[in-house]
Design an enzyme around this catalytic site. Structure first.
Site, mmCIF file in Angstrom:
data_model
loop_
_atom_site.group_PDB
_atom_site.id
_atom_site.type_symbol
_atom_site.label_atom_id
_atom_site.label_comp_id
_atom_site.label_asym_id
_atom_site.label_seq_id
_atom_site.Cartn_x
_atom_site.Cartn_y
_atom_site.Cartn_z
ATOM 1 C CD GLN A 130 -2.800 1.620 0.944
ATOM 2 O OE1 GLN A 130 -2.997 1.222 -0.202
ATOM 3 N NE2 GLN A 130 -3.653 2.379 1.593
ATOM 4 N NE ARG A 134 3.104 3.988 3.345
ATOM 5 C CZ ARG A 134 1.858 3.909 3.786
ATOM 6 N NH1 ARG A 134 1.288 4.951 4.344
ATOM 7 N NH2 ARG A 134 1.169 2.798 3.670
ATOM 8 C CG HIS A 163 -1.254 9.927 2.562
ATOM 9 N ND1 HIS A 163 -2.055 10.412 3.559
ATOM 10 C CD2 HIS A 163 -1.811 8.763 2.163
ATOM 11 C CE1 HIS A 163 -3.048 9.564 3.763
ATOM 12 N NE2 HIS A 163 -2.928 8.557 2.921
ATOM 13 C CG ASP A 165 -10.433 6.709 0.151
ATOM 14 O OD1 ASP A 165 -9.665 7.503 -0.414
ATOM 15 O OD2 ASP A 165 -10.135 5.521 0.403
ATOM 16 C CD GLU A 174 -3.937 11.347 0.456
ATOM 17 O OE1 GLU A 174 -3.380 10.560 -0.333
ATOM 18 O OE2 GLU A 174 -4.830 10.987 1.251
#
Ligand code: BG6
Length: 313
Positions: free
Chosen positions: A117, A122, A192, A239, A289
């Protein structure tokens, strides 16, 4: 001729050497440390979980924190001391999970997709390549390159440079992705950003007319639509991807601040609030984002650049 005896190091040099040893053990860029330390308004410190963290302090009184793990900006305090970013209370700072808050990178996949994901950037250590201070405004550039961990998932050689610049009323980031491989690759990406907010009172303006991909209820099969509202609010779970979004969007965080997000080359915007999926904190943030949802294709030696600027009045 024998080796000349070494001159004893000064206290300052000993401290610098110890810091270099400490950070090079964990794979951080030690070569850049001395220049970084010499730049006013740019400091390398230990953050939560003793992870290396760069602190930028502007002459105008603003401050930003950036963790090398994930290349993640976790805090942007404006001169009145308010932190406009949000880090989730369930965040861990032990490299076992990405830092859930601030401005995590999604690269080389926004997702869902074949990789983990939001991709691996990150979850990796970025290093410092440069720092500067122009008229009291500091900036640091971080770098991420492929390594065994990324290669195990995505077998390409790449370089990502991420410059974070702080001014009294703005925080800017410039991301440059370069294909250093001999074969082409493609990627999707996002910043994000978690904005501190009172989600019940917060709103986002500037997305009216955009084509939408609503990931609610099924993120793998988003529903196509068009945004008809001037103002997007957060009465429940949100979302949604906004394609070909404008270069400027405004957030009212419901806490008395209006933040402008200006961008160049981040073509899309994702708006997310988990509502009851994260009962403990959903009321305290919204994510807006800047994203590149459709794949960017890079031939060998080609680069892609995108800039995001967050402004406060
Ligand atoms: O919990 P993560 O991995 O940081 O992702 C959080 C959310 O990130 C958003 O960008 C996605 O649109 C959501 O679908 C996702 O749930």
């Amino acid at each position: 001729m024998g080796i000349p005896p070494r001159r004893p190091l000064s206290k300052k040099a000993r401290t610098l050497q110890a810091k270099k040893r400490r950070f090079s053990r964990s794979g951080m860029a030690s070569a850049s440390l001395s220049s970084e330390i010499a730049t006013p308004g740019v400091k390398l410190t230990e953050g939560e979980g003793r992870l290396p963290k760069v602190v930028l302090t502007s002459a105008g009184g603003s401050e930003a924190d950036i963790y090398l793990f994930g290349g993640c900006v976790t805090s942007w305090k404006v001169s009145n001391g308010k932190d406009l970013l949000f880090v989730r209370p369930d965040s861990v700072f032990n490299k076992q999970k990405p830092i859930s808050g601030g401005i995590p990178h999604c690269f080389p996949q926004f997702g869902p997709g074949t990789l983990q994901q939001h991709g691996f950037a990150r979850n990796m250590d970025w290093s410092i390549t440069q720092s500067e201070n122009v008229d009291g405004d500091p900036a640091v550039t971080l770098e991420l390159k492929d390594g065994p961990y990324s290669r195990s998932m995505w077998d390409y050689s790449f370089q990502a440079l991420y410059k974070v610049s702080l001014k009294a009323k703005s925080l800017s980031t410039e991301l440059i992705v370069t294909n250093t491989d001999k074969k082409p690759f493609s990627f999707s990406t996002a910043l994000h950003t978690y904005f501190r907010a009172s989600s019940g009172a917060a709103s986002v303006r500037g997305l009216k007319g955009c084509k939408t991909l609503n990931k609610d209820p099924d993120p793998k099969n988003p529903i196509e639509g068009k945004e008809e509202r001037d103002t997007i609010t957060f009465p429940g779970f949100v979302d949604c991807i906004y394609l070909d979004a404008p270069a400027e969007v405004h957030i009212d965080n419901g806490l008395g601040d209006v933040i402008a997000i200006k961008n160049s080359n981040w073509s899309d915007v994702v708006v997310w609030n988990p509502h009851l999926q994260m009962e403990a904190c959903y009321k305290d943030f919204i994510c807006v984002e800047n994203a590149k949802i459709n794949n960017v294709q890079l031939e060998p030696k080609q680069s892609w650049t995108a800039i995001q600027k967050l402004f406060i009045d």
